[in-house]
Design a protein around this motif. Sequence first.
Motif, PDB file in Angstrom:
ATOM      1  N   THR A 243       0.838  -1.200   0.000  1.00  0.00           N
ATOM      2  CA  THR A 243       0.000   0.000   0.000  1.00  0.00           C
ATOM      3  C   THR A 243       0.874   1.251   0.000  1.00  0.00           C
ATOM      4  OG1 THR A 243      -0.096  -0.108   2.408  1.00  0.00           O
ATOM      5  CG2 THR A 243      -1.921  -1.117   1.204  1.00  0.00           C
ATOM      6  N   VAL A 244       0.246   2.390  -0.316  1.00  0.00           N
ATOM      7  CA  VAL A 244       0.961   3.675  -0.338  1.00  0.00           C
ATOM      8  C   VAL A 244       1.539   3.972   1.040  1.00  0.00           C
ATOM      9  CG1 VAL A 244       0.736   6.162  -0.749  1.00  0.00           C
ATOM     10  CG2 VAL A 244      -0.524   4.550  -2.188  1.00  0.00           C
ATOM     11  N   ASN A 245       0.727   3.747   2.093  1.00  0.00           N
ATOM     12  CA  ASN A 245       1.197   4.044   3.452  1.00  0.00           C
ATOM     13  C   ASN A 245       2.339   3.118   3.885  1.00  0.00           C
ATOM     14  OD1 ASN A 245      -1.462   2.517   3.368  1.00  0.00           O
ATOM     15  ND2 ASN A 245      -0.746   1.858   5.372  1.00  0.00           N
ATOM     16  N   LYS A 246       2.343   1.900   3.366  1.00  0.00           N
ATOM     17  CA  LYS A 246       3.425   0.959   3.681  1.00  0.00           C
ATOM     18  C   LYS A 246       4.745   1.451   3.082  1.00  0.00           C
ATOM     19  CE  LYS A 246       5.437  -3.174   4.461  1.00  0.00           C
ATOM     20  NZ  LYS A 246       5.797  -3.664   5.792  1.00  0.00           N
ATOM     21  N   ILE A 247       4.690   1.991   1.860  1.00  0.00           N
ATOM     22  CA  ILE A 247       5.914   2.400   1.155  1.00  0.00           C
ATOM     23  C   ILE A 247       6.381   3.794   1.590  1.00  0.00           C
ATOM     24  CG2 ILE A 247       6.940   2.872  -1.116  1.00  0.00           C
ATOM     25  CD1 ILE A 247       4.898   0.853  -2.285  1.00  0.00           C
ATOM     26  N   TRP A 248       5.416   4.741   1.656  1.00  0.00           N
ATOM     27  CA  TRP A 248       5.802   6.137   1.885  1.00  0.00           C
ATOM     28  C   TRP A 248       5.362   6.715   3.236  1.00  0.00           C
ATOM     29  CZ3 TRP A 248       4.245   5.128  -3.373  1.00  0.00           C
ATOM     30  CH2 TRP A 248       5.303   5.185  -4.283  1.00  0.00           C
ATOM     31  N   GLY A 249       4.623   5.924   4.016  1.00  0.00           N
ATOM     32  CA  GLY A 249       4.203   6.421   5.324  1.00  0.00           C
ATOM     33  C   GLY A 249       2.816   7.040   5.294  1.00  0.00           C
ATOM     34  N   GLU A 250       2.240   7.204   6.473  1.00  0.00           N
ATOM     35  CA  GLU A 250       0.848   7.657   6.583  1.00  0.00           C
ATOM     36  C   GLU A 250       0.645   9.084   6.089  1.00  0.00           C
ATOM     37  OE1 GLU A 250      -0.839   7.116  10.443  1.00  0.00           O
ATOM     38  OE2 GLU A 250      -0.735   4.928  10.349  1.00  0.00           O
ATOM     39  N   LYS A 251       1.549  10.000   6.446  1.00  0.00           N
ATOM     40  CA  LYS A 251       1.356  11.414   6.081  1.00  0.00           C
ATOM     41  C   LYS A 251       1.289  11.589   4.565  1.00  0.00           C
ATOM     42  CE  LYS A 251       3.430  13.348  10.267  1.00  0.00           C
ATOM     43  NZ  LYS A 251       4.570  14.118  10.841  1.00  0.00           N
ATOM     44  N   LYS A 252       2.220  10.965   3.874  1.00  0.00           N
ATOM     45  CA  LYS A 252       2.234  11.089   2.412  1.00  0.00           C
ATOM     46  C   LYS A 252       1.045  10.366   1.790  1.00  0.00           C
ATOM     47  CE  LYS A 252       7.144  11.960   1.653  1.00  0.00           C
ATOM     48  NZ  LYS A 252       8.420  11.468   1.086  1.00  0.00           N
ATOM     49  N   ALA A 253       0.607   9.273   2.414  1.00  0.00           N
ATOM     50  CA  ALA A 253      -0.558   8.544   1.897  1.00  0.00           C
ATOM     51  C   ALA A 253      -1.826   9.394   2.011  1.00  0.00           C
ATOM     52  CB  ALA A 253      -0.734   7.225   2.648  1.00  0.00           C
TER      53      ALA A 253
END
Length: 245
Positions: free
Chosen positions: A24-34
């Motif tokens: 997922t986006v949050n897995k790769i780039w973190g929650e804030k960026k997701a």
Amino acid sequence: MIHTASLVHDDVIDDASSRRGKHTVNKIWGEKKAVLAGDLILSAASIALARIGNTTVVSILTQVIEDLVRGEFLQLGSKENENERFAHYLEKTFKKTASLIANSCKAVSVLGCPDPVVHEIAYQYGKNVGLAFQLIDDVLDFTSCSDRMGKPTSADLKLGLATGPVLFACQQFPEMNAMIMRRFSSPGDVDRARQYVLQSDGVQQTTYLAQRYCREAVREISKLRPSPERDALIQLSEIVLTRDK
């Protein structure tokens, strides 16, 4: 794009690490960026929507965004009363999934045809297909393997969510009530609840309900004159029921 944005945000709320077999986006780039990525996709959708220049369509599709958020709030809560639980579940399912499909169908019909009767047919078709789609998704969480789904199975139980199969199983195994109220948070709850569901007719009952919604979708769309497009929409309702991932 509205759908994609909602999935990006959903994965943040659920702390999900995979979707359709991908990180997922949050897995790769973190929650804030997701969160910001979801917002950006939603803003791009809003610009595209405004370019259509049809205020009715804008109004219909902004309702989808409101419903998505309200549906997420409904998912965060639960009902103590067993009789209210299923209505709460179906309302949440409509707002989080079926509203998007129902209102997208309606918006297209508004652009293509001036007849309000057709708009309502399109809306009802999308609503019923959307409800069936999510019910089957909830069934697959119990019957499909992780590799096939591209995400961990029993994911809803791990998130503390009581979906259709669980609520039907609870009628046969009342001891599940306590687990539902504590959102499957005690050690062993998830595994025990899964076993109860598989021993019950919860999966079959949920599948029957999805079939009922699909029959209603076909009944609605069959009110339109015969065409290859109408046939394709009828076929789509059948695919919803038979998918395995």
